[in-house]
Enzyme design. Structure first.
Site, PDB file in Angstrom:
ATOM      1  N   SER A  13      -9.268  11.862 -48.114  1.00 56.29           N
ATOM      2  CA  SER A  13     -10.508  11.077 -48.122  1.00 56.29           C
ATOM      3  C   SER A  13     -10.346   9.888 -49.049  1.00 56.29           C
ATOM      4  O   SER A  13      -9.661   9.974 -50.070  1.00 56.29           O
ATOM      5  CB  SER A  13     -11.657  11.960 -48.603  1.00 56.29           C
ATOM      6  N   LYS A  56      -4.374   3.584 -11.957  1.00 59.30           N
ATOM      7  CA  LYS A  56      -3.231   3.522 -12.861  1.00 59.30           C
ATOM      8  C   LYS A  56      -3.600   3.732 -14.320  1.00 59.30           C
ATOM      9  O   LYS A  56      -3.007   4.556 -15.014  1.00 59.30           O
ATOM     10  CB  LYS A  56      -2.482   2.215 -12.669  1.00 59.30           C
ATOM     11  N   GLU A 111      -8.847  17.695 -35.139  1.00 60.67           N
ATOM     12  CA  GLU A 111     -10.110  17.038 -34.747  1.00 60.67           C
ATOM     13  C   GLU A 111      -9.866  15.985 -33.673  1.00 60.67           C
ATOM     14  O   GLU A 111     -10.642  15.833 -32.731  1.00 60.67           O
ATOM     15  CB  GLU A 111     -10.776  16.402 -35.969  1.00 60.67           C
ATOM     16  N   THR A 121     -16.665  37.785 -31.780  1.00 59.92           N
ATOM     17  CA  THR A 121     -17.434  37.394 -30.596  1.00 59.92           C
ATOM     18  C   THR A 121     -18.695  36.757 -31.176  1.00 59.92           C
ATOM     19  O   THR A 121     -19.169  37.157 -32.257  1.00 59.92           O
ATOM     20  CB  THR A 121     -17.812  38.597 -29.702  1.00 59.92           C
ATOM     21  N   HIS A 122     -19.225  35.775 -30.516  1.00 61.83           N
ATOM     22  CA  HIS A 122     -20.388  35.005 -31.021  1.00 61.83           C
ATOM     23  C   HIS A 122     -20.104  34.429 -32.415  1.00 61.83           C
ATOM     24  O   HIS A 122     -21.027  34.210 -33.187  1.00 61.83           O
ATOM     25  CB  HIS A 122     -21.654  35.864 -31.080  1.00 61.83           C
ATOM     26  N   GLN A 178      -6.695   0.449  -7.336  1.00 61.90           N
ATOM     27  CA  GLN A 178      -5.845  -0.083  -8.404  1.00 61.90           C
ATOM     28  C   GLN A 178      -6.247   0.534  -9.752  1.00 61.90           C
ATOM     29  O   GLN A 178      -5.434   0.596 -10.672  1.00 61.90           O
ATOM     30  CB  GLN A 178      -5.978  -1.612  -8.447  1.00 61.90           C
ATOM     31  N   LYS A 230     -10.083  16.262 -50.960  1.00 59.44           N
ATOM     32  CA  LYS A 230     -10.121  16.583 -49.536  1.00 59.44           C
ATOM     33  C   LYS A 230      -8.739  16.638 -48.882  1.00 59.44           C
ATOM     34  O   LYS A 230      -7.874  15.834 -49.158  1.00 59.44           O
ATOM     35  CB  LYS A 230     -10.975  15.550 -48.773  1.00 59.44           C
ATOM     36  N   ASN A 235      -8.030  17.052 -44.881  1.00 61.55           N
ATOM     37  CA  ASN A 235      -8.741  17.200 -43.604  1.00 61.55           C
ATOM     38  C   ASN A 235      -7.793  17.470 -42.447  1.00 61.55           C
ATOM     39  O   ASN A 235      -6.686  16.939 -42.399  1.00 61.55           O
ATOM     40  CB  ASN A 235      -9.548  15.932 -43.297  1.00 61.55           C
ATOM     41  N   ASN A 259       0.815  -1.229   0.000  1.00 64.29           N
ATOM     42  CA  ASN A 259       0.000   0.000   0.000  1.00 64.29           C
ATOM     43  C   ASN A 259       0.846   1.275   0.000  1.00 64.29           C
ATOM     44  O   ASN A 259       0.560   2.209  -0.747  1.00 64.29           O
ATOM     45  CB  ASN A 259      -0.960  -0.011   1.191  1.00 64.29           C
ATOM     46  N   TYR A 271      -6.545   1.822   2.313  1.00 65.14           N
ATOM     47  CA  TYR A 271      -6.472   1.263   0.965  1.00 65.14           C
ATOM     48  C   TYR A 271      -7.677   0.371   0.662  1.00 65.14           C
ATOM     49  O   TYR A 271      -8.132  -0.393   1.513  1.00 65.14           O
ATOM     50  CB  TYR A 271      -5.187   0.435   0.789  1.00 65.14           C
TER      51      TYR A 271
END
Ligand code: ARG
Length: 444
Positions: A281, A329, A294, A159-160, A326, A287, A289, A115, A321
């Site tokens: 793609s 981890k 993302e 903004t917005h 456990q 494409k 990407n 422990n 404990y």
């Protein structure tokens, strides 16, 4: 008395072997192989202390230390594999130690419990890795700073997500630099808070041996020991603090990812990502990407999940404990790996992206980003700001109806809205000049 061969650390009081399902459910070595180095580091400090306090002879201490170092070397070279055939990293190391050096190896665990051992191992790991994350944050900050210095061009601020006022790309990037500065402070504060050694707290109640906790703490680079044994083995705050700091850091990287995704779209066209850090793609040949960004945005959810997972594991646990712990981890390790990879990815994307300065400038000129400055100009002519705001609002409607920017209006047109306008209005609301006025100079 006959001794059983040790394959577990706790066989003595059992009449039957563990069921296979129980074993599979309980064992976690294959998911925590990264804990072997810190475990052996902790054991070496423990052995040195055992010698110092007369629990081992110098020769016994040397034998054990050599055995431990041999195990570490073999694990690192791949000669020794860590599999779930052992309950955990502590079992793996101790069983191999006894196999290698014989009965003297059985003395290693005197005055120690798994422990305090496991919490020491984790602390060593979390400390070292958090320091590494701070280095990566610093690297990211340097890259932001360089990219910023190379790109002082003007761009629209929002903004917005509506065009708002003119800013510079340089200044925009430096906003993220500021966020990372706070992230660094949070990580550093987590590090400062975790600087106490759990080693010597035992299972939960210390030990009858006259050990020296301060000595092992110093050997392991901690600034002190826990005041309370029970707290020392029950504490997982330090992981939660690091993971909270990781979560906020990921939130920042995720916001920057969102910007990168938007900016590299056709609609914005403000930046172009390097081919090295984009994907294509399988069906649409055109494409390109921004998967890197993302994925960082997506993985942010994962890091929050790890934090929520561990908070939830801990919330109902009585002291001290419990095996639930456990689970810390994998949660910590997953969160850490994700943060490290995301920081590396973001740093590369920023370092290699190209800024499309003309498109940014074009965007600045559409959307009345100098409307506030027209009002400021009128204030300079003695008009109260609220009235000036109303006048400029009317000018904006007029511009929309005539499809013109404010700076494209004739002076006579402007004067229809307010007679105080003179030729000085044009330089006043020029986008480059705006940034030279008042405290806006700071954005240059
Ligand atoms: N494998 C355990 C963990 O990761 C080590 C501590 C085991 N302690 C115990 N009392 N069963 O938490």
């Amino acid at each position: 008395m006959e001794h059983k061969t040790v394959t577990k650390l706790w066989g003595g009081r059992f009449r039957q072997d563990e069921n296979e399902l129980m074993e599979q459910f309980n064992n976690n070595l294959s998911n925590t192989t990264w804990l072997c180095g810190p475990d052996i580091q902790g054991s070496l400090a423990h052995v040195a202390m055992q010698v110092k306090c007369g629990l081992l002879t110098v020769q016994e201490g040397e034998q054990i230390a050599q055995g431990l170092q041999g195990i570490l070397a073999d694990v690192q070279s791949g000669a020794l594999q860590m599999t779930n055939a052992y309950e955990d990293v502590h079992t793996f190391v101790e069983v191999h130690l006894i196999e290698r050096i014989g009965d003297v190896g059985k003395k290693l665990h005197t005055a120690r419990s798994r422990n305090d051992q496991v919490n020491t191992d984790m602390k060593l790991y979390v400390k070292q890795q958090t320091a590494y994350v701070i280095e990566l944050v610093e690297k990211m900050q340097r890259t932001l700073q360089e990219k910023a210095a190379q790109n002082p061009c003007i761009m629209p601020g929002y903004t917005h997500l509506q065009r708002a006022q003119v800013v510079t790309f340089k200044y925009y990037l430096m906003a993220y630099h500021g966020m990372l500065q706070r992230d660094k402070k949070r990580l550093q504060s987590a590090l400062d808070n975790m600087d106490l050694s759990p080693l010597g707290c035992g299972a939960l109640a210390g030990t009858t041996h006259q050990i020296d906790r301060a000595f092992t703490a110093e050997q392991l680079g901690f600034s002190g020991v826990y005041a309370n044994f029970i707290d020392g083995v029950s504490d997982r705050d330090y992981q939660l603090e690091a993971m909270s700091a990781f979560s906020i850091l990921m939130m920042h990287l995720s916001r920057l990812s969102e910007e990168i995704i938007l900016w590299s779209s056709q609609e914005f066209g403000f930046i172009s990502l390097d081919d090295n850090y984009t994907t294509g793609s399988s069906i649409m040949p055109q494409k390109k990407n921004s998967d890197g960004a993302e994925l960082i945005r997506g993985k942010t959810g994962r890091v929050y999940g790890d934090l929520m997972g561990l908070l939830t594991v801990m919330k109902g646990l009585p002291l001290a404990y419990n095996k639930d712990m456990q689970e810390d981890k994998e949660a910590f390790h997953d969160s850490l790996q994700t943060v490290i990879l995301s920081l590396c990815m973001m740093e590369r994307m920023i370092a290699t992206l190209t800024v499309k300065k003309e498109n940014m400038e074009k965007a600045v000129k559409k959307g009345f980003l100098n409307a506030t400055e027209v009002a400021d100009y009128l204030v300079g002519k003695g008009i109260p700001f609220r009235d000036a705001h109303g006048i400029v609002g009317q000018i904006v409607i007029y511009c929309e109806d005539h499809q013109k920017a404010i700076e494209e209006l004739q002076l006579s047109e402007l004067q229809q809205f307010c007679p105080v306008f003179d030729d000085g209005i044009y330089p006043y609301i020029d986008y480059h000049n705006i940034l030279k006025k008042g405290i806006k100079k700071e954005m240059l």
